[in-house]
Enzyme design. Structure first.
Site, short mmCIF file in Angstrom:
data_model
loop_
_atom_site.label_atom_id
_atom_site.label_comp_id
_atom_site.label_asym_id
_atom_site.label_seq_id
_atom_site.Cartn_x
_atom_site.Cartn_y
_atom_site.Cartn_z
CD GLN A 1 10.76 -0.25 -7.28
OE1 GLN A 1 11.83 -0.43 -7.80
NE2 GLN A 1 10.51 0.84 -6.61
CD GLU B 1 14.70 1.01 -2.89
OE1 GLU B 1 14.07 0.21 -3.58
OE2 GLU B 1 15.91 0.89 -2.64
CG ASP C 1 10.94 -1.27 -3.32
OD1 ASP C 1 10.75 -1.93 -2.29
OD2 ASP C 1 10.46 -0.15 -3.49
N GLY D 1 36.59 -1.31 -5.46
CA GLY D 1 37.61 -2.36 -5.50
C GLY D 1 39.00 -1.82 -5.21
N GLY D 2 39.99 -2.56 -5.59
CA GLY D 2 41.37 -2.18 -5.30
C GLY D 2 41.96 -1.23 -6.34
N1 COA Z 1 -9.06 -7.68 -1.70
C1 COA Z 1 -9.29 -7.26 -0.46
N2 COA Z 1 -8.29 -6.79 0.35
C2 COA Z 1 -7.07 -6.72 -0.18
C3 COA Z 1 -6.77 -7.13 -1.49
C4 COA Z 1 -7.84 -7.63 -2.26
N3 COA Z 1 -7.65 -8.04 -3.51
N4 COA Z 1 -5.46 -6.95 -1.70
C5 COA Z 1 -4.95 -6.43 -0.57
N5 COA Z 1 -5.89 -6.29 0.35
C6 COA Z 1 -5.77 -5.81 1.72
C7 COA Z 1 -4.85 -6.67 2.55
O1 COA Z 1 -5.51 -7.83 2.94
C8 COA Z 1 -4.53 -5.74 3.68
O2 COA Z 1 -5.58 -5.76 4.61
P1 COA Z 1 -5.39 -6.03 6.20
O3 COA Z 1 -4.32 -5.11 6.67
O4 COA Z 1 -6.75 -5.70 6.74
O5 COA Z 1 -5.02 -7.43 6.39
C9 COA Z 1 -4.57 -4.37 3.03
O6 COA Z 1 -5.13 -4.57 1.74
C10 COA Z 1 -3.29 -3.63 2.86
O7 COA Z 1 -2.16 -4.43 2.68
P2 COA Z 1 -0.73 -3.89 3.14
O8 COA Z 1 0.30 -4.78 2.59
O9 COA Z 1 -0.72 -3.69 4.61
O10 COA Z 1 -0.63 -2.46 2.39
P3 COA Z 1 -0.07 -1.07 2.92
O11 COA Z 1 -0.31 -0.11 1.80
O12 COA Z 1 -0.60 -0.66 4.24
O13 COA Z 1 1.51 -1.32 3.11
C11 COA Z 1 3.72 -1.89 2.36
C12 COA Z 1 2.36 -1.29 2.00
C13 COA Z 1 4.53 -1.98 1.09
C14 COA Z 1 4.42 -1.00 3.37
C15 COA Z 1 3.52 -3.29 2.96
O14 COA Z 1 2.75 -4.06 2.07
C16 COA Z 1 4.82 -4.03 3.25
O15 COA Z 1 5.52 -3.73 4.22
N6 COA Z 1 5.15 -5.03 2.43
C17 COA Z 1 6.30 -5.88 2.60
C18 COA Z 1 7.57 -5.17 2.23
C19 COA Z 1 7.56 -4.63 0.82
O16 COA Z 1 7.36 -5.32 -0.15
N7 COA Z 1 7.85 -3.33 0.74
C20 COA Z 1 8.19 -2.72 -0.50
C21 COA Z 1 7.07 -2.27 -1.27
S1 COA Z 1 7.69 -1.65 -2.79
#
Ligand code: COA
Length: 481
Positions: free
Chosen positions: A70, A192, A221, A300-301
């Site tokens: 998001q 979030e 988010d 607020g106030g």
């Molecule tokens: N091709 C190949 N691999 C891909 C890809 C693509 N097009 N797009 C993503 N990936 C891979 C990434 O390289 C990553 O691999 P790695 O861990 O081996 O390096 C993997 O997909 C997963 O990415 P990640 O961001 O760790 O996803 P997740 O589902 O485990 O975590 C979040 C999700 C949101 C918790 C995390 O991305 C995060 O903390 N983001 C920052 C904060 C944020 O925006 N949070 C709010 C989300 S609404």
């Protein structure tokens, strides 16, 4: 100019002559518009086109959108609404995980996805495949901004470090959302509600006697996505002067804290005495060491509270927010049938009312309960009394004025048919919003490879069989399904 002339007067004759010459020289060669009618004082000539006919605010800006879930998608969707060409890079066969989350229509992209990815193009690339990396690098060279919200370190692991990107394209802006900024939690994954808790919103939301609460508004988010969008357009503006890109980082904890800043204000006020506008004060309950939860107290106030309206017994949203703004206290007293409160010392002044807020709001509620929330709204507005009906999402979805302004927009989708989305809440008078449906997974892969990156048909055919744009176990025809 005036300052320059004064300095010249104080100078010895020869120097003054030289300065005068300079002035003459400047006057003799005023900056002329270029033959093509471009720059005057660094800006193009004002357009003579009708308002709304001179393109969109971010026309010409190309975004490599590496966002998911998001926070990042909110940011890039807004930039797309403003005219940027947003190219969303997704993993072949899978795409943004939200495509399949909270699905309401079998086989169709979820509303979670469609409402956060409108007006974008989608390309599938396996960023860990050698050919995929090559395509990505070409995209880096063709785009102005890369936006990502992967877990910390993920972009680096793909080989797209800031140093590498900057070398490939020194003009590129790299914008990231992370859960936390540098510090003890920088490596954490964050969603979030984690941000709402870590940013101070949850500890200050809810009722004093209850546990901390998260809010329905996605301040962690979508709130951080908004912050990031501002960072990106600022960086684009600075790039006009410096010619180089920069990194933009928005930590979700920081974004939430920015939105909860009044609570940090109250934290500091606590050192100088009780927070008199909190109803806890009127109830004689001592404050602790930290900003407490304030229920529905007004931030607020001007004291406020949520009051029942006619029908509350059966309608969970038959309520109104009522603010006892001091300048309209007399009108409030007349409306609720308590004209004597205008002069009685216990009620006549805001400080006198503070310890009695609960009783005052209970009395106003006796009046609001005799009317619907819309009737209360109409009557109070006639007297300039600020009130807010508690609108359900059903009422918002059906509200014609929000459709008329383009804040709620209906779009058509090939898989799911018509759906509602939130259009651009930021209205620009010369840049009409561009709100279109979200793309199917990989819908624009071929178009981007050929038209943006210049791959020839034979090269595209090779790419298709390489596995760089298709799921590992599926043939190319699964693309864009
Ligand atoms: N091709 C190949 N691999 C891909 C890809 C693509 N097009 N797009 C993503 N990936 C891979 C990434 O390289 C990553 O691999 P790695 O861990 O081996 O390096 C993997 O997909 C997963 O990415 P990640 O961001 O760790 O996803 P997740 O589902 O485990 O975590 C979040 C999700 C949101 C918790 C995390 O991305 C995060 O903390 N983001 C920052 C904060 C944020 O925006 N949070 C709010 C989300 S609404």
């Amino acid at each position: 100019m005036a300052k320059r002339k004064k300095t010249a007067k104080a100078k010895p004759k020869a120097a003054a002559k030289k300065s005068a010459k300079k002035v003459v020289k400047l006057k003799a060669k005023p900056k002329q518009p270029s033959p093509k009618g471009a720059a005057v004082g660094g800006l193009p000539k004002p357009s003579t086109k009708a308002w709304g006919q001179a393109g969109r605010a971010l026309d010409g800006v190309r975004i490599l959108d590496f966002t998911h879930v998001q926070s990042g998608p909110t940011c890039t969707q807004l930039l797309a609404y403003m005219g940027a060409d947003v190219i969303k890079v997704e993993r072949p066969g899978v795409g943004d995980i939200t495509r399949g989350q909270l699905r309401d229509v079998k086989g169709a992209d979820s509303l979670y996805f469609t409402m956060l990815n409108g007006s974008k193009r989608s390309i599938t690339i396996d960023s860990k495949h050698a050919k995929g990396k090559e395509i990505l690098e070409r995209l880096v060279k063709q785009c102005d901004v890369l936006v990502e919200n992967f877990a910390p370190g993920a972009l680096d692991r793909m080989g797209l470090t800031w140093e590498h990107i900057h070398k490939l394209n020194p003009r590129m802006i790299v914008a990231s959302v992370k859960g936390f900024g540098p510090g003890p939690y920088e490596d954490c994954k964050v969603y979030e509600n984690v941000a709402q808790c870590a940013g101070g919103a949850a500890s200050t939301t809810g009722f004093r006697e209850g546990p901390p609460l998260v809010t329905g508004a996605q301040i962690g988010d979508s709130g951080t996505g908004l912050h990031l969008a501002l960072g990106i357009v600022s960086a684009l503006y600075q790039r006009l002067r410096t010619g180089r890109g920069q990194r933009v980082l928005c930590a979700m904890q920081d974004g939430v804290l920015n939105l909860a800043r009044v609570k940090l204000r109250d934290q500091q006020r606590l050192a100088h005495g009780p927070l008199t506008e909190y109803s806890q004060h009127g109830e004689g309950i001592a404050f602790g060491k930290a900003t407490p939860r304030a229920g529905n107290d007004s931030g607020g106030g001007q004291p406020g509270w949520i009051l029942k309206c006619k029908g509350w017994e059966n309608d969970p949203d038959a309520y109104i927010y009522f603010i006892t703004q001091a300048p309209v206290w007399g009108e409030i007293c007349d409306l609720i049938g308590k004209p004597e409160w205008k002069t009685e010392s216990d009620y006549a002044t805001p400080p006198a009312r503070l310890p009695r807020l609960r009783h005052i709001f209970d009395t106003i509620e006796q009046w609001t309960m005799t009317k619907t929330k819309f009737e209360v709204m109409e009557i109070c507005n006639r007297h300039d009394i600020p009130v807010g009906p508690i609108l359900s999402m059903k009422e918002i979805a059906e509200e014609q004025s929000l459709r008329d302004t383009g804040t709620v927009v209906e779009v058509d989708h090939p898989q799911r048919g018509k759906y509602l989305t939130v259009g651009n809440p930021i209205k620009l008078s010369d840049s009409p919003p561009d709100v279109r449906r979200s793309p199917l997974l990989g819908e624009h892969t071929e178009e981007i490879l050929s038209k943006v990156l210049g791959y020839k048909a034979s090269e595209i055919a090779e790419i298709k069989t390489s596995g760089a744009i298709t799921p590992p176990d599926k043939p190319a025809k699964a693309e864009a399904a």
